[in-house]
Design a protein around this motif. Structure first.
Motif, PDB file in Angstrom:
ATOM      1  N   ASN A 293       6.025  -3.461  -4.558  1.00 19.18           N
ATOM      2  CA  ASN A 293       7.389  -3.576  -5.080  1.00 19.18           C
ATOM      3  C   ASN A 293       7.425  -4.170  -6.482  1.00 19.18           C
ATOM      4  OD1 ASN A 293       8.476  -2.635  -2.577  1.00 19.18           O
ATOM      5  ND2 ASN A 293       8.226  -4.700  -1.745  1.00 19.18           N
ATOM      6  N   GLY A 294       6.326  -4.084  -7.203  1.00 14.63           N
ATOM      7  CA  GLY A 294       6.282  -4.591  -8.564  1.00 14.63           C
ATOM      8  C   GLY A 294       6.130  -6.093  -8.655  1.00 14.63           C
ATOM      9  N   GLU A 295       5.803  -6.757  -7.565  1.00 13.50           N
ATOM     10  CA  GLU A 295       5.670  -8.219  -7.549  1.00 13.50           C
ATOM     11  C   GLU A 295       4.203  -8.615  -7.638  1.00 13.50           C
ATOM     12  OE1 GLU A 295       8.620 -10.304  -4.843  1.00 13.50           O
ATOM     13  OE2 GLU A 295       8.532  -8.332  -3.885  1.00 13.50           O
ATOM     14  N   THR A 296       3.927  -9.667  -8.399  1.00 18.47           N
ATOM     15  CA  THR A 296       2.549 -10.115  -8.622  1.00 18.47           C
ATOM     16  C   THR A 296       2.127 -11.254  -7.697  1.00 18.47           C
ATOM     17  OG1 THR A 296       3.270 -11.707 -10.313  1.00 18.47           O
ATOM     18  CG2 THR A 296       2.704  -9.471 -11.047  1.00 18.47           C
ATOM     19  N   LYS A 297       3.071 -11.878  -7.000  1.00 24.86           N
ATOM     20  CA  LYS A 297       2.760 -13.087  -6.232  1.00 24.86           C
ATOM     21  C   LYS A 297       1.805 -12.818  -5.076  1.00 24.86           C
ATOM     22  CE  LYS A 297       6.943 -12.753  -3.353  1.00 24.86           C
ATOM     23  NZ  LYS A 297       8.176 -13.466  -2.918  1.00 24.86           N
ATOM     24  N   TYR A 298       1.836 -11.624  -4.517  1.00 23.60           N
ATOM     25  CA  TYR A 298       0.969 -11.334  -3.371  1.00 23.60           C
ATOM     26  C   TYR A 298      -0.486 -11.195  -3.793  1.00 23.60           C
ATOM     27  CZ  TYR A 298       5.506 -10.438  -1.311  1.00 23.60           C
ATOM     28  OH  TYR A 298       6.805 -10.572  -0.884  1.00 23.60           O
ATOM     29  N   ALA A 299      -0.708 -10.678  -4.982  1.00 24.84           N
ATOM     30  CA  ALA A 299      -2.072 -10.596  -5.501  1.00 24.84           C
ATOM     31  C   ALA A 299      -2.589 -11.983  -5.855  1.00 24.84           C
ATOM     32  CB  ALA A 299      -2.108  -9.698  -6.732  1.00 24.84           C
ATOM     33  N   GLU A 300      -1.716 -12.814  -6.390  1.00 23.37           N
ATOM     34  CA  GLU A 300      -2.104 -14.173  -6.749  1.00 23.37           C
ATOM     35  C   GLU A 300      -2.447 -15.005  -5.528  1.00 23.37           C
ATOM     36  OE1 GLU A 300       1.282 -15.532  -8.873  1.00 23.37           O
ATOM     37  OE2 GLU A 300       0.855 -14.379 -10.696  1.00 23.37           O
ATOM     38  N   LYS A 301      -1.765 -14.751  -4.413  1.00 20.96           N
ATOM     39  CA  LYS A 301      -2.008 -15.494  -3.167  1.00 20.96           C
ATOM     40  C   LYS A 301      -3.023 -14.799  -2.255  1.00 20.96           C
ATOM     41  CE  LYS A 301       2.693 -17.414  -3.099  1.00 20.96           C
ATOM     42  NZ  LYS A 301       3.980 -17.497  -2.347  1.00 20.96           N
ATOM     43  N   ASP A 302      -3.598 -13.716  -2.745  1.00 20.75           N
ATOM     44  CA  ASP A 302      -4.571 -12.938  -1.977  1.00 20.75           C
ATOM     45  C   ASP A 302      -3.978 -12.484  -0.638  1.00 20.75           C
ATOM     46  OD1 ASP A 302      -6.940 -11.660  -1.517  1.00 20.75           O
ATOM     47  OD2 ASP A 302      -7.963 -13.414  -0.696  1.00 20.75           O
ATOM     48  N   GLN A 303      -2.765 -11.962  -0.707  1.00 21.58           N
ATOM     49  CA  GLN A 303      -2.082 -11.465   0.484  1.00 21.58           C
ATOM     50  C   GLN A 303      -1.975  -9.935   0.441  1.00 21.58           C
ATOM     51  OE1 GLN A 303       1.533 -13.799   0.182  1.00 21.58           O
ATOM     52  NE2 GLN A 303       0.723 -15.375   1.568  1.00 21.58           N
ATOM     53  N   LEU A 304      -3.093  -9.314   0.085  1.00 17.52           N
ATOM     54  CA  LEU A 304      -3.181  -7.861   0.032  1.00 17.52           C
ATOM     55  C   LEU A 304      -4.295  -7.401   0.960  1.00 17.52           C
ATOM     56  CD1 LEU A 304      -3.053  -7.374  -3.850  1.00 17.52           C
ATOM     57  CD2 LEU A 304      -1.141  -7.094  -2.264  1.00 17.52           C
ATOM     58  N   THR A 305      -4.246  -6.138   1.354  1.00 21.89           N
ATOM     59  CA  THR A 305      -5.316  -5.599   2.172  1.00 21.89           C
ATOM     60  C   THR A 305      -6.645  -5.692   1.427  1.00 21.89           C
ATOM     61  OG1 THR A 305      -6.171  -3.588   3.214  1.00 21.89           O
ATOM     62  CG2 THR A 305      -4.751  -3.298   1.320  1.00 21.89           C
ATOM     63  N   THR A 306      -7.698  -6.044   2.138  1.00 25.14           N
ATOM     64  CA  THR A 306      -8.998  -6.251   1.493  1.00 25.14           C
ATOM     65  C   THR A 306      -9.527  -4.973   0.840  1.00 25.14           C
ATOM     66  OG1 THR A 306     -10.070  -5.823   3.624  1.00 25.14           O
ATOM     67  CG2 THR A 306      -9.661  -8.121   3.043  1.00 25.14           C
ATOM     68  N   LEU A 307      -9.135  -3.822   1.342  1.00 20.06           N
ATOM     69  CA  LEU A 307      -9.617  -2.559   0.787  1.00 20.06           C
ATOM     70  C   LEU A 307      -9.123  -2.328  -0.629  1.00 20.06           C
ATOM     71  CD1 LEU A 307      -9.272  -0.231   3.914  1.00 20.06           C
ATOM     72  CD2 LEU A 307     -11.366  -1.161   2.925  1.00 20.06           C
ATOM     73  N   VAL A 308      -8.055  -2.998  -1.014  1.00 22.02           N
ATOM     74  CA  VAL A 308      -7.545  -2.866  -2.379  1.00 22.02           C
ATOM     75  C   VAL A 308      -8.589  -3.360  -3.385  1.00 22.02           C
ATOM     76  CG1 VAL A 308      -5.814  -3.727  -4.000  1.00 22.02           C
ATOM     77  CG2 VAL A 308      -5.132  -3.021  -1.715  1.00 22.02           C
ATOM     78  N   TRP A 309      -9.375  -4.349  -2.983  1.00 23.88           N
ATOM     79  CA  TRP A 309     -10.346  -4.957  -3.896  1.00 23.88           C
ATOM     80  C   TRP A 309     -11.637  -4.146  -4.003  1.00 23.88           C
ATOM     81  CZ3 TRP A 309      -7.832  -8.360  -6.576  1.00 23.88           C
ATOM     82  CH2 TRP A 309      -6.767  -9.052  -5.978  1.00 23.88           C
ATOM     83  N   PHE A 310     -11.660  -2.972  -3.402  1.00 28.36           N
ATOM     84  CA  PHE A 310     -12.827  -2.106  -3.519  1.00 28.36           C
ATOM     85  C   PHE A 310     -12.767  -1.250  -4.788  1.00 28.36           C
ATOM     86  CE2 PHE A 310     -15.052  -1.882   0.782  1.00 28.36           C
ATOM     87  CZ  PHE A 310     -14.589  -3.126   1.177  1.00 28.36           C
ATOM     88  N   PHE A 311     -11.628  -1.300  -5.503  1.00 26.00           N
ATOM     89  CA  PHE A 311     -11.446  -0.579  -6.774  1.00 26.00           C
ATOM     90  C   PHE A 311     -11.783   0.912  -6.640  1.00 26.00           C
ATOM     91  CE2 PHE A 311     -12.761  -4.967  -7.804  1.00 26.00           C
ATOM     92  CZ  PHE A 311     -11.602  -5.410  -8.405  1.00 26.00           C
ATOM     93  N   GLU A 312     -11.384   1.475  -5.502  1.00 28.00           N
ATOM     94  CA  GLU A 312     -11.735   2.879  -5.259  1.00 28.00           C
ATOM     95  C   GLU A 312     -11.108   3.846  -6.252  1.00 28.00           C
ATOM     96  OE1 GLU A 312      -8.055   1.818  -3.012  1.00 28.00           O
ATOM     97  OE2 GLU A 312     -10.023   0.921  -3.313  1.00 28.00           O
ATOM     98  N   GLY A 313      -9.863   3.581  -6.645  1.00 29.19           N
ATOM     99  CA  GLY A 313      -9.200   4.472  -7.589  1.00 29.19           C
ATOM    100  C   GLY A 313      -9.578   4.193  -9.028  1.00 29.19           C
ATOM    101  N   ILE A 314      -9.749   2.922  -9.356  1.00 30.78           N
ATOM    102  CA  ILE A 314     -10.079   2.541 -10.725  1.00 30.78           C
ATOM    103  C   ILE A 314     -11.510   2.943 -11.074  1.00 30.78           C
ATOM    104  CG2 ILE A 314     -10.385   0.602 -12.308  1.00 30.78           C
ATOM    105  CD1 ILE A 314      -8.156  -0.846 -10.808  1.00 30.78           C
ATOM    106  N   VAL A 315     -12.445   2.617 -10.195  1.00 26.10           N
ATOM    107  CA  VAL A 315     -13.857   2.895 -10.464  1.00 26.10           C
ATOM    108  C   VAL A 315     -14.283   4.259  -9.923  1.00 26.10           C
ATOM    109  CG1 VAL A 315     -16.227   2.139 -10.083  1.00 26.10           C
ATOM    110  CG2 VAL A 315     -14.436   0.444 -10.490  1.00 26.10           C
ATOM    111  N   GLY A 316     -14.081   4.455  -8.620  1.00 26.06           N
ATOM    112  CA  GLY A 316     -14.575   5.666  -7.973  1.00 26.06           C
ATOM    113  C   GLY A 316     -14.015   6.959  -8.532  1.00 26.06           C
ATOM    114  N   ALA A 317     -12.692   7.106  -8.449  1.00 28.33           N
ATOM    115  CA  ALA A 317     -12.055   8.354  -8.903  1.00 28.33           C
ATOM    116  C   ALA A 317     -11.563   8.274 -10.336  1.00 28.33           C
ATOM    117  CB  ALA A 317     -10.883   8.695  -7.981  1.00 28.33           C
ATOM    118  N   GLY A 318     -11.762   7.115 -10.975  1.00 29.55           N
ATOM    119  CA  GLY A 318     -11.282   6.939 -12.343  1.00 29.55           C
ATOM    120  C   GLY A 318     -12.392   6.843 -13.368  1.00 29.55           C
TER     121      GLY A 318
END
Length: 213
Positions: free
Chosen positions: A32-57
């Protein structure tokens, strides 16, 4: 030849796909455009695999550059022989296509796992993966999405972005596979044509020599 033109078209087609995958992956960090969840590490762990940034990007940069420039690349003439160099360049694009398929495949697998696992969100029992044991069945059970109270609409957010990454990486795999086949065929054809030219040249030299005698 048509093989180089095909490679150029594939390289150009990979550009918007790579950009889209990077953008989709970045958006996963900001529900939803909010940064607080990333700062508090309240995201799914798979997000930190950088699959789109590194793998397909990022890994797609090499195939894009090589495929687009293949028409003008002759591997420095391959010891001074331009025709042989074209064949080497086509066969080299096969290796690059494999790299692209590996990166896109990585993104495809992680995205599929992300859809199957579901988002990490706040429920009545606290922060957890409420859909982890559903094996992806929650995707069609829209009423269960209300279990996640925070971040708001996180299920829709994650499902949409992971689906985009899944589709984009799937298309990238197909395009790189097409170039892999095209590179193999093109390399063999270029090599065979070169061999035929050598044979013809040798025949001409022999005929000229016989005439001179």
């Amino acid at each position: 030849m048509c093989f180089e033109k095909c490679a150029r078209c594939i390289g150009i087609a990979l550009i918007p796909l790579a950009v889209l995958s990077v953008v989709a992956d970045i958006l996963l960090y900001f529900p939803n455009g909010e940064t607080k969840y990333a700062e508090k590490d309240q995201l799914t762990t798979l997000v930190w695999f950088f699959e789109g940034i590194v793998g397909a990007g990022i890994l797609m940069i090499l195939p894009i550059v090589v495929f687009i420039g293949l028409k003008d690349n002759d591997c420095c003439g391959c010891c001074g022989n331009q025709d042989c160099g074209k064949s080497c360049a086509m066969l080299a694009s096969v290796l690059v296509a494999l790299i692209g398929m590996a990166g896109a495949g990585y993104c495809f697998i992680v995205s599929a796992l992300g859809l199957s696992q579901g988002p990490y969100c706040l429920t009545e029992l606290g922060w957890q993966y409420p859909f982890n044991s559903t094996n992806g069945r929650y995707l069609t059970n829209y009423t269960s999405w209300s279990e996640c109270t925070e971040p708001k609409h996180v299920v829709t957010w994650n499902t949409t972005l992971f689906s985009i990454l899944l589709v984009v990486s799937g298309v990238e795999i197909i395009l790189c596979f097409v170039q892999l086949i095209s590179g193999l065929v093109g390399g063999i054809v270029e090599s065979c044509c070169h061999c035929q030219e050598i044979v013809r040249c040798n025949d001409i030299e022999v005929n000229v020599y016989e005439v001179q005698e």
